[in-house]
Structures are given as C-alpha cells and as structure tokens.
Motif scaffolding. Sequence first.
Motif, mmCIF file in Angstrom:
data_model
loop_
_atom_site.group_PDB
_atom_site.id
_atom_site.type_symbol
_atom_site.label_atom_id
_atom_site.label_comp_id
_atom_site.label_asym_id
_atom_site.label_seq_id
_atom_site.Cartn_x
_atom_site.Cartn_y
_atom_site.Cartn_z
ATOM 1 N N MET A 1 0.962 -1.233 -0.236
ATOM 2 C CA MET A 1 0.431 0.315 0.341
ATOM 3 C C MET A 1 0.205 1.246 -0.219
ATOM 4 N N VAL A 2 2.281 0.896 -0.909
ATOM 5 C CA VAL A 2 2.931 2.094 -0.286
ATOM 6 C C VAL A 2 2.612 2.736 -2.045
ATOM 7 N N THR A 3 3.002 4.622 -1.864
ATOM 8 C CA THR A 3 2.543 5.380 -2.934
ATOM 9 C C THR A 3 3.885 4.995 -4.167
ATOM 10 N N SER A 4 3.496 5.791 -4.890
ATOM 11 C CA SER A 4 5.148 6.274 -5.776
ATOM 12 C C SER A 4 6.084 7.263 -4.721
ATOM 13 N N ASP A 5 5.636 7.691 -3.663
ATOM 14 C CA ASP A 5 6.177 8.402 -2.287
ATOM 15 C C ASP A 5 6.393 7.181 -1.440
ATOM 16 N N ALA A 6 7.547 7.175 -1.040
ATOM 17 C CA ALA A 6 7.630 6.624 -0.239
ATOM 18 C C ALA A 6 7.315 5.984 1.001
ATOM 19 N N ARG A 7 7.168 7.548 1.950
ATOM 20 C CA ARG A 7 6.456 7.926 2.849
ATOM 21 C C ARG A 7 5.193 8.216 2.066
ATOM 22 N N VAL A 8 4.436 8.551 1.290
ATOM 23 C CA VAL A 8 2.647 8.236 1.841
ATOM 24 C C VAL A 8 2.129 6.217 1.289
ATOM 25 N N LEU A 9 1.316 6.351 2.127
ATOM 26 C CA LEU A 9 0.337 5.255 1.888
ATOM 27 C C LEU A 9 -1.060 5.488 1.279
ATOM 28 N N ALA A 10 -1.592 4.531 1.280
ATOM 29 C CA ALA A 10 -3.079 4.707 0.627
ATOM 30 C C ALA A 10 -3.625 3.872 1.092
ATOM 31 N N VAL A 11 -4.663 3.372 1.173
ATOM 32 C CA VAL A 11 -5.447 2.000 1.607
ATOM 33 C C VAL A 11 -7.274 3.029 1.423
ATOM 34 N N GLY A 12 -7.436 0.780 0.842
ATOM 35 C CA GLY A 12 -9.851 1.357 1.293
ATOM 36 C C GLY A 12 -9.524 1.603 -0.191
ATOM 37 N N GLU A 13 -10.802 2.369 -0.737
ATOM 38 C CA GLU A 13 -11.647 2.901 -2.105
ATOM 39 C C GLU A 13 -10.919 3.661 -2.604
ATOM 40 N N MET B 1 -6.586 -5.320 2.519
ATOM 41 C CA MET B 1 -4.947 -4.094 1.797
ATOM 42 C C MET B 1 -4.300 -3.557 3.901
ATOM 43 N N CYS B 2 -5.562 -3.315 4.788
ATOM 44 C CA CYS B 2 -4.731 -3.086 5.907
ATOM 45 C C CYS B 2 -4.107 -4.268 6.709
ATOM 46 N N ARG B 3 -4.004 -5.356 6.608
ATOM 47 C CA ARG B 3 -2.944 -5.826 7.136
ATOM 48 C C ARG B 3 -1.624 -6.060 6.351
ATOM 49 N N SER B 4 -2.054 -5.883 4.992
ATOM 50 C CA SER B 4 -0.279 -6.122 4.314
ATOM 51 C C SER B 4 0.549 -4.760 4.627
ATOM 52 N N LEU B 5 -0.738 -3.518 4.620
ATOM 53 C CA LEU B 5 0.166 -2.405 5.226
ATOM 54 C C LEU B 5 -0.081 -1.929 6.067
ATOM 55 N N ALA B 6 -0.118 -2.936 7.216
ATOM 56 C CA ALA B 6 0.552 -2.408 8.690
ATOM 57 C C ALA B 6 1.765 -3.291 8.778
ATOM 58 N N ASP B 7 1.931 -4.828 7.506
ATOM 59 C CA ASP B 7 3.028 -5.514 8.236
ATOM 60 C C ASP B 7 4.114 -4.843 7.295
ATOM 61 N N GLY B 8 3.544 -4.176 6.565
ATOM 62 C CA GLY B 8 4.783 -2.969 5.557
ATOM 63 C C GLY B 8 5.355 -2.576 6.655
ATOM 64 N N LEU B 9 5.053 -1.447 7.155
ATOM 65 C CA LEU B 9 5.113 -0.763 7.777
ATOM 66 C C LEU B 9 5.897 -1.119 9.132
ATOM 67 N N GLY C 1 7.762 -3.784 8.732
ATOM 68 C CA GLY C 1 9.138 -4.124 8.424
ATOM 69 C C GLY C 1 8.910 -6.517 7.839
ATOM 70 N N THR C 2 7.171 -6.421 7.349
ATOM 71 C CA THR C 2 6.969 -7.779 7.629
ATOM 72 C C THR C 2 6.819 -7.917 6.151
ATOM 73 N N ALA C 3 6.859 -8.833 5.622
ATOM 74 C CA ALA C 3 6.578 -9.238 4.580
ATOM 75 C C ALA C 3 5.480 -10.226 4.773
ATOM 76 N N ASN C 4 4.366 -9.766 3.517
ATOM 77 C CA ASN C 4 3.467 -9.566 3.100
ATOM 78 C C ASN C 4 2.241 -8.967 2.512
ATOM 79 N N PRO C 5 2.377 -9.459 1.206
ATOM 80 C CA PRO C 5 2.025 -9.017 0.336
ATOM 81 C C PRO C 5 0.773 -8.877 0.063
ATOM 82 N N TYR C 6 -0.172 -8.357 -0.164
ATOM 83 C CA TYR C 6 -1.441 -7.759 -0.974
ATOM 84 C C TYR C 6 -1.384 -8.293 -2.068
ATOM 85 N N ARG C 7 -2.172 -9.618 -2.272
ATOM 86 C CA ARG C 7 -1.813 -9.661 -3.895
ATOM 87 C C ARG C 7 -3.371 -9.615 -4.548
ATOM 88 N N GLY C 8 -4.502 -8.363 -3.896
ATOM 89 C CA GLY C 8 -6.093 -8.616 -4.622
ATOM 90 C C GLY C 8 -7.032 -8.986 -4.132
#
Length: 833
Positions: free
Chosen positions: A289-301, A319-327, A329-336
């Motif tokens: 859930m990281v946007t084109s700017d590494a400091r900015v994330l986005a989630v939801g609709e 999405m929220c689980r992958s986002l929090a894991d990413g923050l 440092g745990t790899a849990n990629p969102y796959r759609g």
Amino acid sequence: MDLQTGPDPVLFIDGEDSLAISPVAARQHLVVIGNGMAGCRAVEELLARDGANWRVTIFGAEPHVNYNRIMLSPVLAGEKSFDEIVINPRAWYDDNGIELVASDPVIAIDRAACTITSRSGRTIGYDRLLIATGSDPFIIPVPGHDLPGVISFRDMNDVETMLTASATGGSAVVIGGGLLGLEAAHGLTLRGMNVTVLHLMPTLMERQLDEAAGWLLKSALEARGQVILTGADTAEIFGEGRVEGVRLKDGRKIPASLVVMAVGIRPSVRLAREAGLAVGRGIQVDDHMVTSDARVLAVGECVEHDGQVYGLVAPLWDMCRSLADGLVGTANPYRGSVTSTKLKVSGIDVFSAGDFSGGEGCEDIVLRDAARGIYKRVVLRGDRVVGAVLYGDTADGSWYFDLLKKGTDIADLRDVLIYGQAFAAGGGPADPNAAVAALPADAEICGCNGVTKGQVVECIGAGAASLDAVRQGCKASASCGSCTGLVETLLALTLGEAVESGPKTMCGCTSFGHDDVRQAIVAQGMRSIPEVMQRLHWSTPDGCSSCRPALNYYLLCALPGEYVDDQQSRFVNERLHANIQKDGTYSVVPRMWGGLTNPRELRAIADVVEKFNAPMVKVTGGQRLDIFGIRKEDLPAVWADLNAAGMVSGHAYGKSLRTVKTCVGSEWCRFGTQDSTGLGVKAERMTWGSWMPHKFKIAVSGCPRNCAEATIKDFGIVCVDSGYELHVGGNGGIKVRVTDLLCKVATEEEALEHCAAFIQLYREEARYLERTAPWIERVGLPYIQERLLGDAEERAALAERFHHSQTFSQDDPWRQRVEGADAHLHQHLEPAE
Ligand SMILES: Cc1cc2nc3c(=O)[nH]c(=O)nc-3n(C[C@H](O)[C@H](O)[C@H](O)COP(=O)(O)OP(=O)(O)OC[C@H]3O[C@@H](n4cnc5c(N)ncnc54)[C@H](O)[C@@H]3O)c2cc1C
Ligand code: SF4
C-alpha cells in the motif's frame, strides 16, 4: 520535524507500561486522512503490531467517530441506530492516544515539507502519511443535479437528509438500481415514501446479478410497492428552487420531493493527484500500500492496486493487514481480492460472487424452484467454481465463495453441487437419484397439483412411460413444471431403459416443448422472458439462441402492445433490420406495395445506390429491388433517404410478412378476372410489419394462369370469374410444396378477412421457425378449415386479434432507427490498435 500548529495530542502513560513505550517525541508520527473504514482499520492493525512506536493523528471530513458505513442502509431502514453502527467510539481514540480532528478535511499535501494542511488552517508534519479518503459518489451532470433535495448515499449526513425528507412522506426517486440504490429505495419505502427506482440498464444490479436473478429481484421489489423502471434514461431533474421531479429522455415525468443519485462511485483521488502522486483510476499502490512516494501510503476504495479498484469492504481488510505488516517490516504482500456481494434488503436474499458472464469454456448448473422463488446458478470452468448467483436461498453462498476462492476441484461434487453444502456433505454417494429413491410414498412431488411420489409411481406402473404420459395420467409436472426433474428421476428409477422420450423439447434449456411453453405463457399470464424461464424451470440462466427468439416471439404474440420486444433475443438481421451478406455488408430492400413503384421511389433508390456506392441492385423473386453492399454504419442514412421518398422497411430480413407478389390483373391483362394488383396492395397494407413464427409470403394472381405464382406462397389468392380461390401452405424453397385450397369466397373483403384470420391462427399456434407448409402438414388441412370456416364468429375474432396486434406493429423500424433508436448498433467499429 513536527510543524503542528494545533493543540498537541496528549498521551499520559503511567507506571510500568511507560517503560515499554517510547517517549512521545521519539515515536513516528502517522497522519491519516480519512476517518472511515479503511483508515481506522489500518490504524488498528498497526497499533496491534507496534503501538509503542507510533503516534497517530486522524483527520476526518465527517463530524463522527469511525462507523460502519455499510450499515447506513439498516439505519435508513430503521433497523439500527447510529450508536449501534459505531466501530470505534471516542474512548478508542483516547485509549490509544489518537488525536481525531473531525469535521476538518485535509485540503493539501506538501510532500517536500512532509506536511498536510486542513481546511481550518492547521498544518502538521508527518513521518508517514496514510491517505484513506474512500470514494466520491458519481453525480450525473444532468440539468438540475445541483437542486436542493438531490443527494447521494454515502455518509451519515445523507441518511439524515433522507430521514428528514421522509418524515413528511411524499415521493422519492432513486436513480440507480445497483446495490446502493436499491438499499436506499428499500429504506425510503419503509419510511413511508412512494419510491420509484430509475435504472438505465435492462436488469437491476446487472454487475452482480444475471438476468434471471435481476428479474426475480425486480418482481420482489415491485411486490413491495416500489416502481422500478429499467431502461430509464434521466434527461433532467426539474423544480423551482428545489427538486420537484425527474424527466426521462422518453418524456415521462416522475414527481419527487427527494432524488437520491446512486449511480456509482469514483475513488477520491484529488488530494493525491494535486500532490503529484501516481494516480490512475485510483491512487496507485504497491503490495504494501505504498504510493509512488515511499513516505505516503494509501488504502481503501481510493487506491488502485494492480489495475483494480474496489467498492466493497472485504478487500480493505486484506489491504490493511499488508499495510501494517509493511510498516513494521514484515513481508505480507497484498495480492488482490475476489469479492462477493449480498444485498441488505430484509426478506430478499441475494448473493453473487466471481464471474458469472459464462461463455465459452464455462458450464452453468442451474436450479430453479418457482414455487419458493429460488434461483441458483453456479458457473464452472473445468472442475472449478468461477462464479455463483443465488436468489431466494443464499445459505450456501459462503460455501460456493470458499470453493471459488480456493479453486477447489469439484469433480466429485459436480452432480450435487447445486443442492448445497448440506446435501453434498450428506454422506454416502452424492447421488440425487438416491435422494429421490429414498423419499417416502406420501412425499409430495408436484405441489401445484398435489401429486405424491406414490401416485406418480402408480401412474408409471399403469403404463405411463414418458414425461408427457405422466403429465396426462396424474397431472404431476403438468402445471408450473418445477417438479419435472423429480418426475423424470422417478421414471428413470421405475422404468430404467424403458423410459420413452417425449415430444421434442424446445431446446436443451427446458424439458418443455414449444406448445407447452406457449400454453403456459397464456394460461399463467407470464409477461417476460426471465419470468418464463423461472416459472418453467429453465436449466440455463439466460436461455440460448434457440429458445430466446422463440420466447420473445411467443410473448410478443400473446401480449400485443404490452410486451416490449427484446432486441437481444433477435437474430442479427432482425436486430439490424437488414440482411447481412457474405462480406459483412448489408442488403436493403424497401417495401414496394404489391410490387408497384413509381419514379420518385426509383429515383430515391438510384440516388442511394450512387451516394453509398452500392455495388449491385437486384430485382428479387418477390418483385422488390434489393440494394447490396451497404455498410452497417451507413444503414440509418440509407433508410433516412428512402424514408424521405415515402418508403418503409420491406422486412426482407424478418420472421414476418415479406412480400405480396401480384400480377397486373384485370386492369391490364386481357385474361384478368379481378383487380389482382389492387387486392395485393390492400393485402400488403393490411399485413406488413406483423411478426410471425417464420417468414410469410403472399401472392395474388388475376386468373388461373397464375403469373404471380400464388400456389407456392404461404397465402395465395387466385382470382376467378366468380370470386377468389384462397390457397394456403405453399412453399417455393428447398422443398417445394404446392398450396392446399382452403376455400373460395365471393368478395375482396372476405378474401382479406380469411387472410387475416389465417395469419393470426398461424401466429398463435405454429411453433417458432415453423413455416406454414410443415405446420399445415402437422396439424392437417381439415383442422385449419374447421378453425377458419367452421365458425364465422371465430374467424372474425381471429381476424380482429390480428388487426389489433397490427396497430402496434405497423411502425416503420427504419424510421425509428433514423430517429436515433438503438444508435449503438450502427456505430462504426475502429480497428483495434
Ligand atoms: C450505504 C452503503 C452501503 C454499503 N454496503 C456495503 C455492503 O453491503 N458490503 C460491502 O462490502 N460494502 C458496502 N459498502 C461500501 C463500503 O462502505 C466501502 O467499501 C467502505 O466504506 C470503504 O472504506 P474506505 O475507508 O475506503 O472509505 P470510507 O469508509 O468512505 O472512508 C473515507 C473517509 O474519508 C473521509 N474523507 C474524504 N476526503 C477527506 C479529506 N480530504 N480529509 C479528511 N477526510 C476525508 C470521508 O469523509 C470518509 O469518512 C456500502 C457503502 C455505502 C455508502
Ligand atoms: S395471372 Fe392471369 S391475369 Fe394475371 S397476368 Fe397472368 S394471365 Fe394475366
């Protein structure tokens, strides 16, 4: 750096806990834009993983704490209060040291400075920014869309507006027959308003439901008092100073003091776009859930992940689980996500998941129970479930959804899949025959006629060896047909190989033949194709290319002026009102009454030929001029030119009256006994435009020399000195058949009345795609004579029904197309790049 200019979020932590928690200043600052479902869930997930190292500020445009948006519908319907749908109350924010800045939308993001600014003028810095702005309702930009009283259905404020409006009753229009629109309509109906739903597409919730389920849903909502108008295109919302109603493009006006627009949503991306983030349909994010700017994330609709945007909550949780894991440092990629839908209208159970478009490589398993209003369809590709649509009984929705998501191999369950999880798990061999065999003798098989299993078996034992024989013998399966499958199973169980196949069924979608279906349509007053399919237990969701055109014709014939012709159920030539040729171009045949023409018409035809570079003009066997080589996109322009010269469609493409061929008759020919040309023109004026089971040709010859070949036409008139010989059932095609002489009459009026009555009998009783010749051979000439000649009153009634139906069908289809009807059918297709 923290440029916060508002009050500091205060976090008091005493005792031992404080040892484990970093000092406030040392923690990373997460700023969240959007206090909605995804934003707050993302915070919950993060705090659960690493609460000690983050402090959080949430900006919300709404004045409320975090609530469950999907439950707005039950709040509107009066089934829940706002307090009951709150997800995180004020205490949650306080307990977690979260500062909530409500009613203060963020208006700008400065990525270089790592700050955001809100409408009230607060500017604060962030270490990480989370954009969770959800979606904006789409507002159709019709005139009047901004009048007071026109709202969307997105937040609690909209619900409050609807509750205030409904307090005084009155009428509401909901534009949009999707999930949100129907839930809004349901709530407003329960609140006492007269609700009309306007839906542009032919069926409700077409993105989630197939035609069959959409029809059931529409019927159920109409039964609750809602007016549902499909194919309804809004032209404007009118009113002086506030909304007073909606006008449709076809001119209809629907009064309303409230208009709810629920026509779709768009990801809310303005802030992100203005901040220079990568935005497609939504804010583009990676698997964490990281946007084109590494400091900015986005989630939801508001996000677009892997080209997909979502409008339901289930994907947000992943999405929220992958986002929090990413923050952390745990790899849990969102796959759609694969999504499923349920409609929240109490008492109406609807479920849909996956892809139900079907098509090549897919197999449909369908179960219909008309008496209980149930429709189930599971779509398979190979041995996997790829889609499911359930109406009336959605108990197995989550089971099918699970099979779908996991890609489970269902080869062993195939035969029982449609009966649901309980049946499939019922132990022993998963065999539906075994279940029928196990039924007790007093188990009711046919609900309509109260026939038990014992009576069916007894009937079979007494010699009924086919479905038809059982229907006649004990009436099982003779009414709505929902028990046909059971009766067939009993036949198979009782007789094994000795079961006789009944008369040919209409097609593989049904166990009924053409005649049964027609009779049922009339006897049960059915009014649409989906209704026939549901009530007669079609085994496919939407029928096939054999049954759909037939049903469309049968309904058109049974309900003149009432049934709306379904263009999608017509063959291409009838849809395009022209004959498609080998090279993909079309041929156009204007009507020439009785084969007559004049300089004006000939000039118009010549002009069309030159203007549109038609390579060939040909005189047809039916005495018309056929213009070849017209491109599909030019058809409306060709018709406009021909219309301007007074010509209408010749229906050379239709299952309808084609031509009336004449000879010159007594006016010019020395052998002529009567005015065959004049009578032919009258016959054509009377019969053009009528839809029939198959093409239909008429001819009138002025004497027995028969130059117009009347004795190989569907209806032929041969003039003789003493009157008119009427011939029926001729055919000049592959299998030439000379007509049968029906009778002889003395006057033109009688000839025309017999013609009208014969056509109507053919229209009402022949099977679709059955020409008059095989029809007469099947039913016998004596039957036709008895119906037409035995009783003058019956003949007159048949003719009258024909004339009545003609009042609705003699509307030139070319003119309608010239005026813009179905313009999409004639659009030029650009070659794919
Ligand atoms: C009536 C209704 C019924 C629904 N029913 C279902 C259902 O049955 N099943 C299902 O799966 N889904 C349903 N949904 C959809 C579901 O509610 C959404 O998928 C979900 O709410 C999306 O979560 P989100 O956080 O992305 O957006 P939201 O929940 O909309 O949250 C976004 C928040 O951001 C705020 N915001 C926007 N811009 C700013 C800004 N600049 N500054 C500060 N705040 C801002 C908004 O005000 C909003 O509060 C329904 C939706 C509605 C409206
Ligand atoms: S059918 Fe008889 S009347 Fe007609 S053109 Fe031929 S000969 Fe003449």
